[in-house]
Write a protein that holds these residues in place. Structure first.
Motif, PDB file in Angstrom:
ATOM      1  N   ASP A 165      21.621  39.115 -19.026  1.00  0.00           N
ATOM      2  CA  ASP A 165      21.993  39.673 -17.717  1.00  0.00           C
ATOM      3  C   ASP A 165      20.756  39.615 -16.810  1.00  0.00           C
ATOM      4  OD1 ASP A 165      23.595  40.836 -15.827  1.00  0.00           O
ATOM      5  OD2 ASP A 165      23.512  42.850 -16.623  1.00  0.00           O
ATOM      6  N   LEU A 431      24.064  48.946 -26.824  1.00  0.00           N
ATOM      7  CA  LEU A 431      23.169  48.131 -25.996  1.00  0.00           C
ATOM      8  C   LEU A 431      23.666  46.687 -25.905  1.00  0.00           C
ATOM      9  CD1 LEU A 431      19.672  49.481 -27.133  1.00  0.00           C
ATOM     10  CD2 LEU A 431      20.831  49.897 -24.974  1.00  0.00           C
ATOM     11  N   LYS A 433      26.759  45.740 -25.942  1.00  0.00           N
ATOM     12  CA  LYS A 433      27.869  45.713 -24.984  1.00  0.00           C
ATOM     13  C   LYS A 433      27.348  45.705 -23.543  1.00  0.00           C
ATOM     14  CE  LYS A 433      31.557  45.541 -25.737  1.00  0.00           C
ATOM     15  NZ  LYS A 433      32.226  44.231 -25.991  1.00  0.00           N
ATOM     16  N   MET A 434      26.182  46.345 -23.362  1.00  0.00           N
ATOM     17  CA  MET A 434      25.604  46.375 -22.006  1.00  0.00           C
ATOM     18  C   MET A 434      24.660  45.195 -21.784  1.00  0.00           C
ATOM     19  SD  MET A 434      25.059  50.386 -21.147  1.00  0.00           S
ATOM     20  CE  MET A 434      23.960  50.788 -22.455  1.00  0.00           C
ATOM     21  N   GLN A 435      24.747  44.216 -22.680  1.00  0.00           N
ATOM     22  CA  GLN A 435      23.987  42.967 -22.575  1.00  0.00           C
ATOM     23  C   GLN A 435      22.475  43.152 -22.667  1.00  0.00           C
ATOM     24  OE1 GLN A 435      25.439  40.276 -19.594  1.00  0.00           O
ATOM     25  NE2 GLN A 435      27.553  40.688 -20.112  1.00  0.00           N
ATOM     26  N   TYR A 436      22.063  44.047 -23.575  1.00  0.00           N
ATOM     27  CA  TYR A 436      20.642  44.151 -23.916  1.00  0.00           C
ATOM     28  C   TYR A 436      20.451  43.401 -25.230  1.00  0.00           C
ATOM     29  CZ  TYR A 436      20.004  47.917 -20.515  1.00  0.00           C
ATOM     30  OH  TYR A 436      19.945  48.652 -19.355  1.00  0.00           O
TER      31      TYR A 436
END
Lengths: 512, 191
Positions: A165, A431, A433-436
């Motif tokens: 991201d 994380l 899922k949140m693109q970390y």
């Protein structure tokens, strides 16, 4: 010359039938781990680091390096046969390998990628054996300010490259890892930090349970959340129409491409924390740009299958160079390997040639033998692979979860480590899922102590003056690079992995 | 994850990060004056003076700097998410219901619950009540692992008799292989 003699000595020492057998078996296991979607090289190494903790050192390293080499190659098998890359580093291979399988050339495609992987690994190891030992003599000039800057550089550059991201997320990941590393006893004064009165936290967060949690548990959750078993078709391995051209001649005919991809793989592999998947994408992108037939890419081009496989396998040797000489891992699997070396009391870094003068040659020799094992493993597993790939995840993933718990516990025999594994697993999933990416976080955990210790040691030496970081040339050079990377990423706002993958993804979308 | 949902998640995560980083900064400042966790009544004025003079040696220095950077990054993430249109207007009953019905969220919760049960219930209980064989100490772990594997397979697999029987056999074999292979053959300590 002296280096070659030492390398030859290590070959002789490794000619123990038991070590060779273990290396072959672990390479076979690595190929299977790499081929099975959901299991990755990093996860395999992280799991086995815990599980092999009590084994003799020779066996442990044979297992870990065998799995590493095998898994990076194994991902290409499922990429070709299923169109599901077994590892992230084989995603680019799927773009060309699967169309080849659909054209009835699966067998040739697998042979070509196997040969490309072997050549890539071989070039990487050659670079490791030739570059790493002299590099340690340069690294001997490093003192606390340089180490601090190097570790900071590692975390920041990894953070800015691997995120899918915005670059900010990569840096946040690295900083979270650094903050986690501050938990527990400090090494300079022996004071406990962030333990909140909990004795288990006083011992700090062990890196192996954290790594297993970050890499294994999210994959278990993701595997059950996906419903792809029903429509999973495994292509037949046998070629429908036999290719007239021999595989060796086919790969040899692309020598320029092989050398280009190997150099890309080596360079990207050596960048801290970046790793094989980015190397594969960049090698694929470069192959497409420099190809005489770029229009064939995406429709089943051998060039497109060779480039990422050479690139990702050459990155193995590339990733080992900074890991062994500077203690800064070049890729996520190398980060886990660094953790494995540390728990076995081997301290990679500039002193490695003084403390263990033969170790780098030992690793290079073991990897050379791993290449031979990879050749044999590839041949043995080529036929049964279509059956192995049909093993349902309903049986596989719960076993991975159980092995994660065993691996997390095995290092220190602490029940707390199992809890760490679970907590970091859930955190890793959120994380993800949140693109970390987990890579900067893991790198932060590994390098956190190095940053803390060397930063304060530098300030103690300079009596609190920050000028020590800008008055020493190597330290200043790192500082300039760090500032350059940050400014460039802020202006560009697009991470390298994303940038490398985008044109390719667009091309594949157009195909669809 | 949809872009809009991702930005909402970023918004929530940035606030969580700010809270964590502020807490870490406060804890780091405490470490500057009182690194060995004494009662604050016992910290003398001279100690505080010396701590301030040798600030660069403090165990709290690096954590403070890292936490400060986390805070700055969290602020940037918050600003970025807001600029992309994310607002705190999504905390509604309907959205909570939708989240609870979400397949992936359900899977994540179930896997976490099964693994938590394995760690905090199956393993301690089996060790407490099923330690029957002094020569096979991996037995309680084997039973706990079997329970975890079987639960996971049944929950996520087909709910018909034949598959369930297959899961039973597969769980038993896998648990036996893990316990015997690692615990007895490789002599790896099992939880």
């Amino acid at each position: 010359m002296n280096g070659l003699v030492m390398l030859a000595q290590q070959f002789v020492e490794l000619m123990d039938p038991m070590v060779l057998l273990i290396l072959l078996m672990s390479t076979l296991l690595g190929v299977i781990i790499g081929a099975l979607p959901g299991l990755s090289a990093t996860m395999g190494i992280a799991l086995l680091t815990g599980l092999t903790y009590k084994f003799p050192l020779d066996y442990t390293f044979a297992i870990l390096l065998g799995v590493y080499v095998g898994a990076i190659y194994g991902g290409s098998m499922s990429a070709i046969l299923l169109n599901i890359p077994g590892t992230a580093s084989a995603a680019a291979t799927a773009l060309e390998g699967h169309p080849l399988a659909l054209q009835g050339k699966a067998e040739t495609a697998i042979k070509v990628t196997r040969l490309a992987s072997i050549i890539g690994t071989f070039i990487g190891i050659l670079a490791l054996a030739l570059i790493a030992p002299p590099l340690t003599s340069i690294a001997l000039k490093f003192t606390s300010p340089e180490y601090f800057m190097l570790a900071l550089f590692g975390v920041l550059i990894c953070g800015s490259i691997v995120t899918s991201d915005i670059p900010l997320k990569g840096w946040i990941g690295g900083l979270i890892g650094l903050l986690i590393a501050q938990i527990g006893m400090d090494t300079l004064q022996g004071a406990s930090r962030f333990d909140f009165g909990n004795n288990a936290l006083m011992g700090g967060i062990e890196m192996v349970p954290a790594m297993i949690g970050f890499y294994a548990i999210p994959e278990v959750i993701k595997a059950f959340a996906k419903h792809d078993d029903e429509d999973m078709t495994v292509n037949e391995l046998k070629d429908e129409k036999k290719e007239k051209i021999s595989v060796i001649r086919l790969v040899y005919g692309k020598l320029r491409l092989v050398v280009q991809s190997a150099l890309i793989g080596l360079g990207i592999g050596a960048l801290p924390g970046v790793g094989e998947d980015v190397a594969a994408w960049v090698a694929y992108g470069a192959a497409k740009k420099t190809s005489k037939e770029p229009e064939k890419f995406g429709t089943g081009s051998y060039e497109g299958a060779i480039a990422p496989e050479v690139g990702n396998n050459a990155a193995i040797g590339g990733a080992m160079i900074p890991m062994l000489t500077l203690a800064v891992p070049g890729s996520p699997p190398a980060a886990v390997l660094l953790g494995a070396l540390m728990i076995h009391n081997i301290r990679p870094g500039p002193m490695i040639m003084r403390d263990n003068p033969t170790f780098i040659y030992y690793v290079a020799a073991l990897l050379f033998l791993g290449v031979v094992a990879l050749w044999i493993a590839g041949m043995i597993l080529a036929k049964p692979m279509t059956k192995i790939l049909k093993v349902p995840k309903i049986y596989l993933m719960p076993i991975v979860a159980a092995l994660s718990i065993v691996g997390a516990y095995a290092i220190n025999n602490r029940a707390f480590d199992i809890v760490v594994c679970l907590v970091f697993g859930v955190l890793g999933y959120i994380l993800d899922k949140m693109q970390y990416s987990p890579a900067p976080i893991v790198l932060g955990i590994i390098l956190g102590n190095m940053i803390d210790e060397n930063f304060r040691r530098s300030l103690i030496v300079s009596d609190g003056s920050l000028s020590i970081f800008v008055t020493r040339p190597i330290s200043l050079l790192f500082l300039v690079i760090i500032v350059f990377v940050i400014v460039r990423m802020i202006i560009k706002k697009k991470p390298a992995a994303q940038a490398a993958a985008e044109p390719v993804a667009a091309a594949s979308n157009e195909e669809e | 994850m949809k872009k809009s949902t991702l930005r909402r998640a970023d918004l929530v995560f940035s606030v969580s990060l700010m809270v964590v980083s502020i807490a870490a900064m406060i804890e780091s400042v405490k470490l500057l004056f009182n690194p060995f966790g004494r009662d604050f009544e016992d910290v003398r004025g001279d100690d505080i003076k010396q701590s301030l003079e040798t600030w660069y040696q403090s165990v709290g220095l690096v954590p403070f700097i890292i936490a400060a950077f986390v805070f700055v990054c969290a602020l940037c993430l918050f600003h970025f998410a807001r600029r992309e249109g994310a607002r705190f207007d999504f905390i509604k009953l309907g959205n909570v219901r939708a989240l609870l019905k979400n397949e992936e969220f359900r899977v994540a919760v179930i896997v976490t619950v099964i693994l938590s049960a394995y760690i905090f219930a199956f393993m301690p209980l089996c060790r407490e009540y099923l330690d029957f064989f002094p020569r096979f100490q991996a037995f309680p772990f084997m039973i706990a692992t079997f329970l975890m594997l079987f639960c996971m397979m049944v929950v996520f697999g087909e709910k018909k008799l034949v598959p369930i029987l297959k899961y039973f056999v597969a769980s038993a074999l896998a648990a036996g292989a893990i316990a015997y292979g690692f615990g007895m053959l490789a002599l790896i300590p099992l939880p």
